[in-house]
Scaffold this active site. Structure first.
Site, PDB file in Angstrom:
ATOM      1  CE  LYS A  33     -11.571   3.026   1.477  1.00 56.92           C
ATOM      2  NZ  LYS A  33     -11.041   4.011   2.420  1.00 56.92           N
TER       3      LYS A  33
ATOM      4  CD  GLU B  42      -3.238   0.635   2.101  1.00 59.58           C
ATOM      5  OE1 GLU B  42      -4.390   0.357   1.730  1.00 59.58           O
ATOM      6  OE2 GLU B  42      -2.927   0.733   3.301  1.00 59.58           O
TER       7      GLU B  42
ATOM      8  CG  HIS C 127       7.043 -29.754   3.387  1.00 62.37           C
ATOM      9  ND1 HIS C 127       7.722 -30.894   3.015  1.00 62.37           N
ATOM     10  CD2 HIS C 127       7.661 -29.288   4.494  1.00 62.37           C
ATOM     11  CE1 HIS C 127       8.691 -31.121   3.902  1.00 62.37           C
ATOM     12  NE2 HIS C 127       8.679 -30.160   4.798  1.00 62.37           N
TER      13      HIS C 127
HETATM   14  O1  LIG Z   1      -9.132   2.768   9.639  1.00 63.26           O
HETATM   15  P1  LIG Z   1      -9.939   3.093   8.429  1.00 63.26           P
HETATM   16  O2  LIG Z   1     -10.027   4.565   8.186  1.00 63.26           O
HETATM   17  O3  LIG Z   1     -11.290   2.443   8.508  1.00 63.26           O
HETATM   18  O4  LIG Z   1      -9.198   2.506   7.182  1.00 63.26           O
HETATM   19  C1  LIG Z   1      -8.922   1.129   7.069  1.00 63.26           C
HETATM   20  C2  LIG Z   1      -7.914   0.844   6.018  1.00 63.26           C
HETATM   21  O5  LIG Z   1      -8.339   1.373   4.774  1.00 63.26           O
HETATM   22  C3  LIG Z   1      -7.251   2.007   4.107  1.00 63.26           C
HETATM   23  O6  LIG Z   1      -7.416   3.377   4.259  1.00 63.26           O
HETATM   24  C4  LIG Z   1      -7.223   1.675   2.659  1.00 63.26           C
HETATM   25  O7  LIG Z   1      -7.090   0.307   2.479  1.00 63.26           O
HETATM   26  C5  LIG Z   1      -6.034   1.508   4.865  1.00 63.26           C
HETATM   27  O8  LIG Z   1      -4.951   2.329   4.686  1.00 63.26           O
HETATM   28  C6  LIG Z   1      -6.555   1.438   6.237  1.00 63.26           C
HETATM   29  O9  LIG Z   1      -5.722   0.657   7.046  1.00 63.26           O
END
Ligand SMILES: O=P(O)(O)OC[C@H]1O[C@](O)(CO)[C@@H](O)[C@@H]1O
Length: 533
Positions: A462, A331, A360
């Site tokens: 998202k 990330e 294995h």
């Molecule tokens: O803690 P939040 O804001 O719910 O985000 C959860 C996760 O989503 C992200 O923002 C994107 O995957 C991560 O960096 C983070 O750990």
């Protein structure tokens, strides 16, 4: 010092000389780093001098409070969490220290039974609701540091898979009224923990629990989740500071609260990370273990991530570490644009599980197949006394043999590897490992000029998901009149560019008892006619 012998061939004297010259060791942390089996050569150590001088300076700026995450206009302060005195603002330093005290006290009180579930009964379980860094860090803490019979058992909602939720709730069954529910979301607006919270709350209330008296929030002050927890008077709220990213939040409440609730040494964990931070601030490539790691990753993948990192910890307690590193590294470094806006498609893929188990499984390919990786072995020297030698066979000796054997077998085929050795594995050692990799990722990000602290690709996914959910509402709204329609008709009436997402949505709705049906051949989507009954 004589020049570093090149990494080629099986000349054991040359390999030993490389090992001797490149070995990094800290007696206090009792930790060794060996990068001698990586393609790091004398000329690399020289050509990296200037880029590392820049990277060290950038990290110094970051730790002093620069807006290191320029795209989000944010400071990057996870290093302050284990050395609050470094925070540029004394008020921030005080807030960090106070939060650690509060977390420690709360954990101790829950375990002592002075903070109880409604009705004065001791809490029996923890349901942890969080995703990404808000779920993986806690999982790593538990798997790495939990001891049998100490602290509370943990259960996770780290997804919105209803089957996973159902299984977790079923396992808790009548203990739900004595379950401490911890909802973790830095932003407080991530759909997964929100949906998990709604489901957990409904079930807790349905089984006679008292949600507000059982619920704890870890989030940024003022977030949607924070406001909700405040308004409803949840049992506790802990701060997840604006300047802490999810993937580097394990030394915040996100990792410290689980530590407290399993009776682990959270101060030792912080101290280990702080000690490693001090060692990785040294502005000298050969004397800085995080710089040695970052330089090794760079040469292995040509600065473009062309080799994957395979994480092989020879300790079951570190089984989750590869997944943890997967988020931390991928990330952070997996970016389309560099800091100058140039398309670079950077990254460094991470996978792994544990040794010798993986011997294995996929190690066959590592030895004989595609040479597109380097291994990171993690070794622990001190063995638990409970597992004795029986009939002359000592499991710990076999594990050591398997590690050395795999390292040698890979080297025979010119496959690269790094080895990290810890004398003992405990909370302090885990903190040191976290600090080591966090700094290596930061330095590598500077070398390849990417912002290691934002995640625009995740945001894109998202937003696309939100688009699909809104499309589902429109499709459901259209079919609510009971009229049967083909995909083409739905597409035309809703003026859609593509009907494929509609097929996917309706296939899902029809598979469940949601009032939708279809006539036709599911293998010939064009001929299907959908209706709402
Ligand atoms: O803690 P939040 O804001 O719910 O985000 C959860 C996760 O989503 C992200 O923002 C994107 O995957 C991560 O960096 C983070 O750990």
């Amino acid at each position: 010092m004589s020049p570093l012998p090149p990494l080629n061939g099986q000349d054991s004297a040359a390999l030993w000389e490389r090992f001797r010259q490149l070995l990094w060791h800290d007696p206090d942390l009792a930790l060794w780093l060996d990068v001698s089996r990586m393609a790091l050569e004398e000329q690399d150590l020289e050509r990296f001098q200037a880029p590392f001088a820049h990277a060290f300076a950038a990290m110094e700026g970051l730790e002093s409070g620069a807006i290191a995450n320029a795209d989000e206009g944010r400071q990057v302060g996870h290093y302050w969490l284990r050395a609050p005195e470094l925070a540029p603002d004394p008020a921030v330093a005080a807030a960090i220290a106070a939060e650690v005290d509060r977390l420690e006290t709360f954990g101790r009180d829950v375990l002592a039974g002075t903070v109880t579930a409604p009705g004065g009964r001791p809490f029996t379980d923890v349901l942890w609701i969080g995703i990404g860094g808000s779920g993986l860090g806690p999982l790593l803490m538990l798997r790495a540091l939990a001891r049998q019979g100490v602290g509370l058992p943990f259960h996770f909602f780290d997804n919105v898979d209803p089957d996973g939720m159902a299984r977790t709730l079923a396992a808790l069954a009548d203990r739900l009224t004595t379950t401490l529910v911890i909802v973790v979301s830095k932003s407080g607006g991530t759909p997964e923990p929100h949906l998990g919270m709604v489901q957990a709350r409904a079930r807790v209330l349905a089984t006679g629990g008292d949600w507000s008296a059982q619920a704890v929030a870890i989030t940024m002050g003022g977030s949607h989740l924070d406001q909700e927890a405040k308004a409803a008077g949840w049992l506790r709220r802990f701060d997840m500071f604006d300047w802490v990213g999810g993937r580097t939040s394990i030394t915040s409440a996100v990792g410290l609260l689980p530590a407290a609730l399993i009776g682990a040494d959270l101060r030792g964990f912080l101290e280990g990370a702080a000690a490693m931070d001090r060692l990785t601030r040294v502005p000298d490539l050969r004397a800085n273990p995080a710089a040695l790691l970052a330089a090794s990753w760079h040469v292995a993948g040509g600065g473009q991530g062309r080799r994957d990192m395979v994480v092989l910890p020879y300790r079951d307690r570190l089984e989750v570490f590869s997944r943890y590193l997967q988020q931390l590294v991928m990330e952070s470094l997996g970016k389309r644009l560099d800091r100058d806006g140039v398309v670079v498609h950077q990254g460094l893929a991470v996978y792994g599980n544990k040794g010798s188990t993986d011997q294995h499984a996929y190690v066959q390919q590592l030895r004989d197949g595609l040479d597109n990786f380097f291994v990171t072995f993690i070794e622990v020297l001190e063995d638990p006394a409970e597992i004795p030698t029986i009939d002359g066979e000592c499991p710990a000796d076999f594990l050591e043999g398997f590690l050395q054997g795999t390292r040698a077998a890979l080297a025979e085929q010119a496959r690269q590897s790094i080895t990290i050795t810890l004398r003992r594995f405990d909370a302090r050692g885990l903190g040191a490992l976290i600090g080591l990799f966090e700094r290596a990722v930061g330095l590598y990000g500077e070398l390849v000029n990417v912002n290691a602290y934002h995640q625009p690709g995740v945001e894109a996914g998202k937003q696309a998901a939100a688009g699909i959910l809104s499309l589902q509402s429109r499709v459901e709204g259209l079919l609510a009149d009971g009229q049967p329609r083909s995909l083409a008709a739905i597409g035309a009436e809703l003026e859609l560019e593509a009907v494929e997402p509609v097929f996917w949505l309706l296939r899902h709705l029809c598979a469940n008892n949601r009032g939708y049906g279809a006539k036709g051949d599911w293998g010939q989507p064009d001929g299907l006619v959908f209706h709402h009954t």
